[in-house]
Write a protein that holds these residues in place. Structure first.
Motif, PDB file in Angstrom:
ATOM      1  N   MET A 140       0.827  -1.192   0.000  1.00  0.00           N
ATOM      2  CA  MET A 140       0.000   0.000   0.000  1.00  0.00           C
ATOM      3  C   MET A 140       0.864   1.245   0.000  1.00  0.00           C
ATOM      4  O   MET A 140       0.553   2.226  -0.671  1.00  0.00           O
ATOM      5  CB  MET A 140      -0.933  -0.032   1.220  1.00  0.00           C
ATOM      6  N   PHE A 141       1.986   1.182   0.742  1.00  0.00           N
ATOM      7  CA  PHE A 141       2.834   2.376   0.786  1.00  0.00           C
ATOM      8  C   PHE A 141       3.444   2.657  -0.584  1.00  0.00           C
ATOM      9  O   PHE A 141       3.574   3.812  -0.984  1.00  0.00           O
ATOM     10  CB  PHE A 141       3.940   2.246   1.839  1.00  0.00           C
ATOM     11  N   THR A 142       3.821   1.596  -1.309  1.00  0.00           N
ATOM     12  CA  THR A 142       4.394   1.794  -2.640  1.00  0.00           C
ATOM     13  C   THR A 142       3.401   2.553  -3.520  1.00  0.00           C
ATOM     14  O   THR A 142       3.770   3.476  -4.251  1.00  0.00           O
ATOM     15  CB  THR A 142       4.714   0.439  -3.295  1.00  0.00           C
ATOM     16  N   ILE A 143       2.121   2.170  -3.420  1.00  0.00           N
ATOM     17  CA  ILE A 143       1.108   2.819  -4.255  1.00  0.00           C
ATOM     18  C   ILE A 143       0.870   4.261  -3.786  1.00  0.00           C
ATOM     19  O   ILE A 143       0.867   5.204  -4.584  1.00  0.00           O
ATOM     20  CB  ILE A 143      -0.196   1.998  -4.235  1.00  0.00           C
ATOM     21  N   VAL A 144       0.715   4.437  -2.464  1.00  0.00           N
ATOM     22  CA  VAL A 144       0.502   5.789  -1.925  1.00  0.00           C
ATOM     23  C   VAL A 144       1.674   6.688  -2.293  1.00  0.00           C
ATOM     24  O   VAL A 144       1.504   7.837  -2.701  1.00  0.00           O
ATOM     25  CB  VAL A 144       0.319   5.724  -0.391  1.00  0.00           C
ATOM     26  N   ASN A 145       2.877   6.145  -2.187  1.00  0.00           N
ATOM     27  CA  ASN A 145       4.078   6.915  -2.504  1.00  0.00           C
ATOM     28  C   ASN A 145       4.062   7.355  -3.965  1.00  0.00           C
ATOM     29  O   ASN A 145       4.275   8.521  -4.277  1.00  0.00           O
ATOM     30  CB  ASN A 145       5.307   6.045  -2.210  1.00  0.00           C
ATOM     31  N   GLY A 146       3.766   6.419  -4.854  1.00  0.00           N
ATOM     32  CA  GLY A 146       3.788   6.739  -6.278  1.00  0.00           C
ATOM     33  C   GLY A 146       2.691   7.708  -6.672  1.00  0.00           C
ATOM     34  O   GLY A 146       2.899   8.608  -7.475  1.00  0.00           O
ATOM     35  N   GLY A 171       6.487   2.527  -7.963  1.00  0.00           N
ATOM     36  CA  GLY A 171       7.602   1.589  -8.031  1.00  0.00           C
ATOM     37  C   GLY A 171       8.415   1.678  -6.765  1.00  0.00           C
ATOM     38  O   GLY A 171       8.147   2.513  -5.902  1.00  0.00           O
ATOM     39  N   ILE A 172       9.403   0.804  -6.660  1.00  0.00           N
ATOM     40  CA  ILE A 172      10.221   0.801  -5.455  1.00  0.00           C
ATOM     41  C   ILE A 172      11.300   1.865  -5.594  1.00  0.00           C
ATOM     42  O   ILE A 172      12.074   1.853  -6.544  1.00  0.00           O
ATOM     43  CB  ILE A 172      10.830  -0.592  -5.234  1.00  0.00           C
ATOM     44  N   ASP A 173      11.302   2.836  -4.683  1.00  0.00           N
ATOM     45  CA  ASP A 173      12.362   3.829  -4.668  1.00  0.00           C
ATOM     46  C   ASP A 173      12.963   3.864  -3.263  1.00  0.00           C
ATOM     47  O   ASP A 173      12.611   3.044  -2.422  1.00  0.00           O
ATOM     48  CB  ASP A 173      11.836   5.207  -5.099  1.00  0.00           C
ATOM     49  N   TRP A 174      13.836   4.825  -3.004  1.00  0.00           N
ATOM     50  CA  TRP A 174      14.495   4.849  -1.695  1.00  0.00           C
ATOM     51  C   TRP A 174      13.481   5.046  -0.581  1.00  0.00           C
ATOM     52  O   TRP A 174      13.650   4.551   0.520  1.00  0.00           O
ATOM     53  CB  TRP A 174      15.570   5.932  -1.640  1.00  0.00           C
ATOM     54  N   ARG A 175      12.383   5.751  -0.894  1.00  0.00           N
ATOM     55  CA  ARG A 175      11.403   6.001   0.158  1.00  0.00           C
ATOM     56  C   ARG A 175      10.688   4.705   0.551  1.00  0.00           C
ATOM     57  O   ARG A 175      10.453   4.437   1.726  1.00  0.00           O
ATOM     58  CB  ARG A 175      10.379   7.028  -0.314  1.00  0.00           C
ATOM     59  N   VAL A 176      10.361   3.887  -0.470  1.00  0.00           N
ATOM     60  CA  VAL A 176       9.703   2.608  -0.193  1.00  0.00           C
ATOM     61  C   VAL A 176      10.652   1.691   0.574  1.00  0.00           C
ATOM     62  O   VAL A 176      10.275   1.074   1.572  1.00  0.00           O
ATOM     63  CB  VAL A 176       9.256   1.944  -1.513  1.00  0.00           C
TER      64      VAL A 176
END
Lengths: 118, 873
Positions: free
Chosen positions: B105-111, B428-433
């Motif tokens: 969910m965080f990956t999606i919220v982040n993006g 997508g997966i970034d440093w924040r994820v």
């Protein structure tokens, strides 16, 4: 154990550091010697556990207030001798002032001036 | 000299030499005083104390100790975990589940919500809107072309620039198969305002906004690759869009597809006409340091003096300045936060479960911990050791969870209704994820480990050694039961949410829309203004297609409408204004729709009074209209019977343009299943005078045959009349209905999955605590059986223990649900957040699950053999 009939005084954290620095003012000394001197100078009232003494010595060494080197005792034993550093002397002076102020304050509480009682 | 980086081994040796010399000096002193060597050594040792402990606490004073300890703790933890693989695997999987869903969910919220838009200083970009309240909704962020042109020309201290844009759908021909491509129209300064430049070629020149200017187009990177094989030579070449040649002047960089995955951009030239009432989104760049509040105040002041807007009545319009991101994410934000809340609850349940596992594990290791205490390890040391273990497990679980989340993200995106998860390219997966995944792992690891670690080390050495073997497995019972209560309560909160969404979804599916979708097939087309320049031409075309559709075998009714119910796209609302009503200031906005005869029959909308439109209602005849029930009842109370024959102003017409009411039909659900059925006014396509009102047409037929059988004939009819006409959509209306509830279904499904995970974990937790209970009380149970207790008594004992966690769990959970489900209000339809029946079902479900979890422990309890149990002591 030669503790006499006197009750033992527990040392407060920080007080032990102060006493060790004060003891080392008389010259370099090894751990056992420091323990003996504290005991003698307090007329056996203060006894320092090895479990408190060595952590304190290593803590003071790490803080840079004392340093240590290996030497031989009068009897030819290898001993680790501690010596107070200049920054340790400064620290001692500061502690001393603080201590004097505190003892005065406590004395004031224990023996209040007469005129305040009435 | 102090040498902080001396090797640890040599410091260790020195420490022992130092302590040894201390000991020898103490012995020597005692011997000088006359003690025998044996006495002196014994007394000195007593006085010295525990050498290991002295060394340990002294070592703690050394700097640089932490990394060394951590390495050793990790190695120790790893060995310990390998010794109990079942525990380790269950704990890792639980963590992987909890952290995996959270990371998904965080990956999606982040993006979608957190990553900045890929523009220059995106925080300065705002969406500026200004529109009459009668057509405004919370989601409309548009402005009329006229207002935009005046604003762009005006001086401003708050805004640096304005650009307008809108969607554009064209048919590309001459490059492979003809294809419909979705792009955008934008004012010439669009790319400059956003702060992006074409990767090749150039942006639009200002004069290319003029209708007289030659047509140009900028291609998106994807279209350039897919359609032109990334040929750089395409710049400067001419391509044909909807029959009109356009010169390619530039190609945008790969990550630019604003707005809404646009594949190309053309200048907003042919339609940028102040007299045409088109509303479009407008993006503006704020000057550095200007806040949105300041900008809004300036905007309102400017609008009050601009010629086009100064005459508007105060209070009838709505002006807003919002972050540009709102345009893309406004519809998905609430859903994403809802899911985020749900996964956090799942994570908490997972944590409570693992904490419970650790408590059992630690209880079994109390002897080992006691020995370590006896050997002189400090409490902090042991706590750190145990925490290392839980954090290690959490990190392994977190890594597995991160991998799981890659599939999870794909799954959620695939399950989401079209367009409801925007900005998919930036998900997508970034440093924040990564940071979040490992941060969550660390936190959960500590959270799960801290309670067991503190609880197990609180007991002193004496306690542990004095207690009997039985107590070694029975410790921390209260804490473990409390954790299970928490798990059950959290599961209840999630289940309540899922239950409410399910009920709301069912309500929405069964709502009376006023029409009957079964048997209706819709065919949507758009008319090009070039081919159908007048409303009359469009009307003739619509009627011809309708006539031919009726001739298809099996088609019962055929008609046409411009804005069919529940289809996203154009809308038109206008104030309803009867001739006899002198007071027009209040305003009563109704949906205005254009239809042809038989529309109400095809859609099964009840005609309440009067008649349907007829073929005779043509341009030469009396202008007529049909209104819906709620409008009729509002203006001709009590039953709307007086409406027939009355005249009302023609929507969008001049003040003295009147139409006569000839019929009253039922209200229908027009915009969304979640909205009330709304009042509407219908006009016949044959009397339409509005050039843009008939450019989008949806033909509807009612048939008893399968949609797939008639669809080819419908397409053939359209192409027989106009071969250049593209079919935008040809589908049974049931599809429209299910896609209109796709969003609630998506929310309901995902929250149900989350609550199922939470329920499963809570069930495992309940099972764990009961199984442990029975195992540790085997002796007591044996004693009861020996004293004459029957099976029923034993079952009752375990059942009481079960109720002891289930009832507080339900009570706390329902209280929590009552407090938190109000957050769902926006997603609920005709269901209150504290819906009683739902809560009862949730409680029953939980009891059922708890009963299943308790079954195995109960069976084990009744099988206890008193002889065996009592002999174990």
């Amino acid at each position: 154990m030669a503790r006499g009939g006197q009750s033992r005084i527990e040392l407060l954290q920080g007080t032990l550091d102060f006493i060790i620095l004060q003891t080392l003012r008389w010259g370099p000394q090894h751990g056992f010697g420091i323990g003996q001197m504290i005991r003698a100078n307090s007329s056996d009232a203060l006894q320092v556990d090895t479990g408190s003494l060595y952590p304190a010595l290593h803590r003071l060494e790490r803080a840079g207030w004392i340093d240590a080197k290996w030497d031989r005792s009068e009897k030819g034993q290898h001993v680790r001798v501690y010596r107070i550093t200049p920054s340790g002397r400064k620290r001692l002076a500061a502690e001393r002032t603080r201590w004097d102020r505190m003892t005065q304050a406590i004395a004031g509480i224990l023996n209040p001036p007469r005129e305040r009682e009435s | 000299m102090k040498l902080p980086w001396r090797s640890r081994a040599s410091r260790e040796v020195e420490l022992h030499r130092e302590l040894r010399s201390h000991f020898e000096m103490a012995v020597a002193l005692r011997m000088e005083r006359g003690e025998s060597r044996a006495d002196a050594e014994r007394n000195a040792r007593l006085e010295f104390g525990n050498v290991t402990q002295v060394a340990e606490v002294t070592r703690d004073m050394w700097g640089g100790r932490r990394i060394e300890t951590l390495r050793r703790d990790l190695a120790y933890a790893w060995r310990g975990l390998r010794r109990s693989p079942t525990f380790t695997v269950v704990a890792i999987l639980t963590f992987a589940l909890g952290i995996g869903t959270t990371t998904t969910m965080f990956t999606i919220v982040n993006g979608v919500l957190l990553r900045p838009l890929p523009f220059d200083h995106p925080e300065q970009l705002v969406l500026v809107s200004h529109l009459p309240k009668s057509i405004a909704s919370s989601a409309s962020t548009v402005m009329s072309d006229g207002t935009f042109l005046e604003l762009r020309a005006a001086n401003s201290r708050a805004f640096a620039s304005f650009a307008s844009f809108g969607g554009n759908r064209v048919t590309l021909t001459g490059v492979g198969e003809p294809a419909e491509i979705v792009g955008a129209m934008a004012s010439a300064n669009f790319t400059r305002v956003l702060g992006v430049s074409p990767a090749r070629g150039r942006g639009f020149a200002d004069d290319e906004e003029s209708p007289a200017s030659p047509r140009v187009v900028i291609l998106g990177d994807r279209m350039w690759h897919d359609r032109f094989a990334a040929d750089p030579g395409v710049v400067g070449r001419s391509i044909v869009l909807s029959g009109v040649p356009h010169t390619v002047v530039g190609i945008m960089p790969p990550d630019f597809d604003f707005p809404n995955a646009a594949a190309f951009w053309t200048p907003l030239s042919n339609t940028l006409d102040p007299k045409l009432g088109s509303f479009r989104p407008v993006v503006a760049r704020l000057r550095a340091g200007v806040t949105r509040e300041t900008a809004l105040r300036e905007l309102e002041a400017t609008l009050a003096v601009l010629p086009g807007t100064a005459t508007e009545k105060p209070g009838t319009t709505q002006t807003d300045v919002r972050p540009l991101l709102d345009l893309l994410v406004a519809r998905s934000r609430d859903t994403l936060w809802l899911f985020s809340g749900a996964v956090l609850l799942v994570l908490l349940v997972a944590c409570a479960n693992v904490a419970n596992l650790f408590l059992i594990r630690v209880a079994g290791r109390e002897h080992e911990i006691g020995i370590r205490f006896a050997l002189g390890a400090g409490r902090a040391r042991i706590v750190r050791q145990l925490l290392t273990e839980s954090v290690l497990v959490a990190w392994i679980g977190g890594t597995v969870g991160l991998l799981v989340s890659v599939w999870g993200v794909r799954g959620v995106i695939a399950a989401a209704p079209l367009g409801r998860i925007p900005r998919q390219g930036s998900i997508g997966i970034d440093w924040r994820v990564l940071g979040a995944a490992f941060g969550i792992s660390l936190l959960t690891g500590i959270a799960c480990g801290i309670a067991p670690a503190l609880a197990s080390t609180r007991r002193t050495l004496r306690n542990i050694l004095a207690e009997s073997a039985r107590s070694l497995v029975g410790g921390h019972d209260r804490l473990r039961r409390a954790l299970v209560v928490v798990e059950l309560a959290l599961a209840i909160v999630l289940l309540s949410g899922a239950g409410l969404l399910l009920k709301s979804f069912v309500r929405m599916r069964t709502v009376d829309t006023g029409f009957r979708a079964a048997g209706v097939v819709e065919m949507e087309t758009s008319l090009s203004p070039a081919a159908y320049p007048t409303p009359e031409a469009a009307g003739v075309f619509a009627m011809r297609v309708r006539e031919r559709l009726r001739e298809i075998p099996g088609v019962d009714d055929a008609s046409v409408v411009n804005f069919p119910p529940l289809v996203e796209g154009g809308r038109f609302r206008d104030d309803f204004h009867p001739e006899r009503e002198p007071d027009v200031s209040k305003g009563y906005p109704v949906a205005v729709l254009m239809t042809a005869p038989d529309y109400f029959r095809a859609m099964s909308i009840r005609v309440l009074r009067g008649r349907d439109f007829a073929a005779s209602d043509d341009a030469a005849a009396l202008p007529v209209t049909i209104i819906s029930g709620s409008v009729a009842r509002k203006f001709w109370p009590p039953d709307g019977a007086g409406a027939i024959g009355q005249r009302v102003r023609k929507p969008g017409g001049k003040p003295n343009d009147w139409v006569t009411i000839v019929g009253v039909v039922d209200d229908v659900t027009q915009t969304s299943m979640a909205d009330e059925r709304e009042g509407a006014q219908y006009l016949p396509v044959t009397q339409n005078r509005n050039p843009w009102f008939a450019l989008q047409l949806t033909f509807v037929i009612r048939t008893a045959r399968p949609a797939g059988d008639v669809a080819p004939s419908m397409r053939a009819v359209l192409h027989a009349i106009d071969p250049s006409m593209a079919v935008r959509r040809l589908a049974p209306m049931d599809d429209v209905l299910s896609s209109s509830v796709a969003q609630p279904r998506f929310e309901m499904e995902l929250v149900t999955i989350f609550s199922a995970i939470a329920l499963l974990l809570a069930a495992i937790g309940t099972y764990g605590v009961l199984a442990h209970d029975v195992a540790s009380r085997t002796h007591e149970i044996g004693l009861r059986v020996a004293l004459g207790a029957g099976r029923g008594d034993i079952v009752r004992v375990v059942a009481l223990r079960t109720l002891g966690v289930v009832i507080p769990g339900i009570v706390i959970g329902l209280a929590g649900a009552a407090m938190s489900t109000s957050l769902l209000r926006k997603s609920l339809f005709q269901v209150t957040p504290t819906d009683g029946p739902t809560m009862v079902w949730v409680a029953i479900t939980l009891c059922a699950v708890a009963a299943v979890a308790a079954a195995a422990p109960v069976r084990r309890a009744v099988r206890v053999d008193p002889l065996v149990a009592l002999n174990r002591r």
